[in-house]
Design a protein around this motif. Structure first.
Motif, mmCIF file in Angstrom:
data_model
loop_
_atom_site.group_PDB
_atom_site.id
_atom_site.type_symbol
_atom_site.label_atom_id
_atom_site.label_comp_id
_atom_site.label_asym_id
_atom_site.label_seq_id
_atom_site.Cartn_x
_atom_site.Cartn_y
_atom_site.Cartn_z
ATOM 1 N N VAL A 1 -2.453 -10.625 -26.469
ATOM 2 C CA VAL A 1 -2.230 -10.455 -25.098
ATOM 3 C C VAL A 1 -2.663 -9.099 -24.426
ATOM 4 O O VAL A 1 -1.918 -8.008 -24.915
ATOM 5 N N LEU A 2 -3.739 -9.066 -23.585
ATOM 6 C CA LEU A 2 -4.144 -7.771 -23.041
ATOM 7 C C LEU A 2 -4.139 -7.685 -21.477
ATOM 8 O O LEU A 2 -4.915 -8.941 -21.099
ATOM 9 N N PRO A 3 -3.728 -7.064 -20.793
ATOM 10 C CA PRO A 3 -2.853 -5.882 -21.012
ATOM 11 C C PRO A 3 -1.703 -6.295 -21.969
ATOM 12 O O PRO A 3 -1.068 -7.368 -21.649
ATOM 13 N N HIS A 4 -1.257 -5.357 -22.820
ATOM 14 C CA HIS A 4 0.106 -5.608 -23.889
ATOM 15 C C HIS A 4 1.342 -5.966 -22.726
ATOM 16 O O HIS A 4 1.435 -5.218 -21.782
ATOM 17 N N PRO A 5 1.938 -6.960 -23.142
ATOM 18 C CA PRO A 5 3.277 -7.276 -22.561
ATOM 19 C C PRO A 5 4.230 -6.191 -22.035
ATOM 20 O O PRO A 5 4.768 -6.225 -20.852
ATOM 21 N N ASN A 6 4.091 -5.188 -22.875
ATOM 22 C CA ASN A 6 5.209 -4.093 -22.595
ATOM 23 C C ASN A 6 4.561 -3.338 -21.137
ATOM 24 O O ASN A 6 5.497 -2.732 -20.562
ATOM 25 N N ILE A 7 3.482 -3.326 -20.768
ATOM 26 C CA ILE A 7 2.930 -2.600 -19.825
ATOM 27 C C ILE A 7 3.479 -3.582 -18.587
ATOM 28 O O ILE A 7 3.927 -3.193 -17.520
ATOM 29 N N ASN A 8 3.360 -4.999 -18.625
ATOM 30 C CA ASN A 8 3.677 -5.490 -17.545
ATOM 31 C C ASN A 8 5.386 -5.874 -17.299
ATOM 32 O O ASN A 8 5.674 -5.697 -16.191
ATOM 33 N N LYS A 9 5.832 -5.460 -18.300
ATOM 34 C CA LYS A 9 7.571 -5.113 -18.323
ATOM 35 C C LYS A 9 7.776 -4.044 -17.308
ATOM 36 O O LYS A 9 8.767 -4.167 -16.478
ATOM 37 N N ILE A 10 7.183 -2.907 -17.525
ATOM 38 C CA ILE A 10 7.202 -1.744 -16.666
ATOM 39 C C ILE A 10 6.895 -2.198 -15.180
ATOM 40 O O ILE A 10 7.586 -1.754 -14.376
ATOM 41 N N ILE A 11 5.703 -2.733 -15.142
ATOM 42 C CA ILE A 11 5.056 -2.898 -13.842
ATOM 43 C C ILE A 11 5.905 -3.872 -13.030
ATOM 44 O O ILE A 11 5.585 -3.908 -11.682
ATOM 45 N N GLN A 12 6.194 -4.838 -13.522
ATOM 46 C CA GLN A 12 6.807 -5.889 -12.649
ATOM 47 C C GLN A 12 8.190 -5.609 -12.135
ATOM 48 O O GLN A 12 8.452 -6.550 -11.291
ATOM 49 N N HIS A 13 8.446 -4.542 -12.399
ATOM 50 C CA HIS A 13 10.015 -3.942 -11.841
ATOM 51 C C HIS A 13 9.745 -2.600 -10.920
ATOM 52 O O HIS A 13 9.203 -1.617 -11.713
ATOM 53 N N ARG A 14 9.626 -2.538 -9.738
ATOM 54 C CA ARG A 14 9.436 -1.551 -9.016
ATOM 55 C C ARG A 14 10.162 -0.174 -9.426
ATOM 56 O O ARG A 14 9.739 0.796 -9.287
ATOM 57 N N LEU A 15 11.264 -0.220 -9.872
ATOM 58 C CA LEU A 15 12.202 1.108 -10.132
ATOM 59 C C LEU A 15 11.570 1.601 -11.607
ATOM 60 O O LEU A 15 11.321 2.556 -11.631
ATOM 61 N N TYR A 16 11.559 0.645 -12.539
ATOM 62 C CA TYR A 16 10.944 1.014 -13.962
ATOM 63 C C TYR A 16 9.339 1.772 -13.657
ATOM 64 O O TYR A 16 9.099 2.725 -14.177
ATOM 65 N N GLU A 17 8.669 1.056 -12.743
ATOM 66 C CA GLU A 17 7.479 1.529 -12.727
ATOM 67 C C GLU A 17 7.153 3.045 -11.820
ATOM 68 O O GLU A 17 6.586 3.658 -12.178
ATOM 69 N N LYS A 18 8.167 3.009 -10.816
ATOM 70 C CA LYS A 18 8.343 4.544 -10.286
ATOM 71 C C LYS A 18 8.982 5.521 -11.156
ATOM 72 O O LYS A 18 8.122 6.842 -11.247
ATOM 73 N N ASP A 19 9.963 5.114 -11.894
ATOM 74 C CA ASP A 19 10.409 6.058 -12.953
ATOM 75 C C ASP A 19 9.190 6.464 -13.921
ATOM 76 O O ASP A 19 8.849 7.652 -14.172
#
Ligand code: ADP
Ligand code: MG
Length: 348
Positions: free
Chosen positions: A89-107
């Motif tokens: 799966v590309l982009p890697h699921p771990n990337i999506n995990k960060i970006i689908q959550h506004r707080l993890y994304e900003k951190d």
């Protein structure tokens, strides 16, 4: 050369335009979507209708494809991870995990030492009432918002005690930035330090929904350079493969802030279809399918107008000038605040 069968999760307009770009490259596409009326079924070679947690349907999809990508970020992480155990799966699921959550994304963005607006995590009424330093601000749900959905403006602290929020959801409160302008940088990463970066695009929103995108962006040269550099820092840090977009704010003092990252092709990049030799969609397909990178060249300056809700009726059947390109997303119903199509005007 081996041409993989590409699975695309999500069947909206981005899935349609990805499928069209794949066809041009002679790559078969299978779209998976939880909407049986998904527009992308008109453009993909095959369409599978199923929920994003429907194991049997997902297995069928997985079995039929060689590589999987997605057109939107709100796919359950578990689903992407399970698929990734079987097919890449590309982009890697771990990337999506960060970006689908506004707080993890900003951190994450701050960990890259890049500037964002000031923000605070809001978990309950107590957090909210203690958040005076972030007012005026915009309260946003941490997950599942888009096109301004799930966002509340807080103009002054007196509003805080009266906001009745459902705390079964998490929120982030972002300090409001006095905007001079907004830009976005679309880039495609092919692997370590290998990029195609499109020129920054200037964006105008109405009601928090993108309305106009234009190149060239009317901003200082140092902002052009910095926005491209920051986007490549983010892509490198995420070890990203494919097309992504970084949305930026510019304040009245010409400070640049990262607003958010989209781990996918982006609405502001639609003008690349007509204004560049290679569109953001083709670049994405090339990168995820391991194809050759082609040097980008801008052919025209351009402006894109989003056709929202009933705007679409003005263009269906209209005679266009030779520098105008109309895209109808073929959505079943016209709804308010819904992106129904777009028009790109080349400045020849
Ligand atoms: P979405 O996921 O809906 O695109 P964004 O966070 O990008 O959400 O917000 C949509 C738009 O709302 C932005 O492009 C901008 O115009 C406005 N906006 C959002 N956050 C702020 C902020 N902190 N300061 C000023 N404007 C904002
Ligand atoms: Mg946005």
């Amino acid at each position: 050369m081996f041409k993989p069968v590409l699975g695309i999760i999500g069947g909206g307009q981005l899935g349609s335009m990805l499928s069209q770009a794949a066809k041009k490259l002679d790559i078969r596409t299978i779209v998976y979507c939880d909407d049986k009326d998904a527009p992308a079924q008109h453009f993909a070679d095959e369409f599978i209708f199923g929920e994003y947690d429907e194991i049997n349907k997902l297995k069928e999809f997985c079995y039929k494809v060689d590589i999987i990508t997605y057109e939107f970020e709100n796919i359950p992480f578990n689903t992407l991870q399970k698929l990734n155990d079987e097919k890449k799966v590309l982009p890697h699921p771990n990337i999506n995990k960060i970006i689908q959550h506004r707080l993890y994304e900003k951190d994450f963005i701050n960990k890259c030492n890049l500037r964002t607006t000031k923000y605070v995590h809001i978990k309950d009424q107590k957090d909210l009432e203690a958040s005076v330093d972030y007012i005026p601000g915009l309260l946003k749900t941490c997950t599942l918002g888009y096109d301004g959905k799930g966002q509340y403006k807080i103009e002054n602290v007196n509003q805080l005690p009266n906001l009745k929020l459902e705390f079964n959801k998490e929120y982030i409160l972002e300090k409001f930035i006095n905007l001079k302008s907004e830009i976005s940088v679309v880039l495609t990463r092919y692997g370590h330090q290998r990029y195609s970066i499109y020129d920054p695009i200037e964006n105008k929103h109405e009601d928090q929904i993108l309305k106009y995108s234009e190149i060239p962006a009317k901003v200082e040269n140092n902002i052009i350079d910095k926005s491209k550099e920051w986007a490549s820092i983010i892509a490198e840090e995420l070890d990203y493969v494919g097309t992504m977009c970084v949305e930026y704010f510019i304040d009245k003092n010409d400070n640049l802030y990262v607003n958010e990252i989209a781990p996918r092709v982006h609405n502001s990049g639609h003008l690349t279809i007509n204004a560049y030799n290679v569109s953001q969609f083709e670049s994405h397909i090339r990168a995820v399918c391991g194809m050759e990178k082609i040097k980008l060249s801008k052919l025209f300056d351009a402006k894109m107008i989003n056709l929202i809700g009933s705007d679409i009726n003005l263009y269906r059947g209209k005679k266009l000038n030779e520098n105008e390109f109309f895209f109808d997303y073929l959505k079943k119903d016209i709804k308010d605040k819904r992106k129904m199509g777009h028009l790109t005007i080349l400045k020849k």
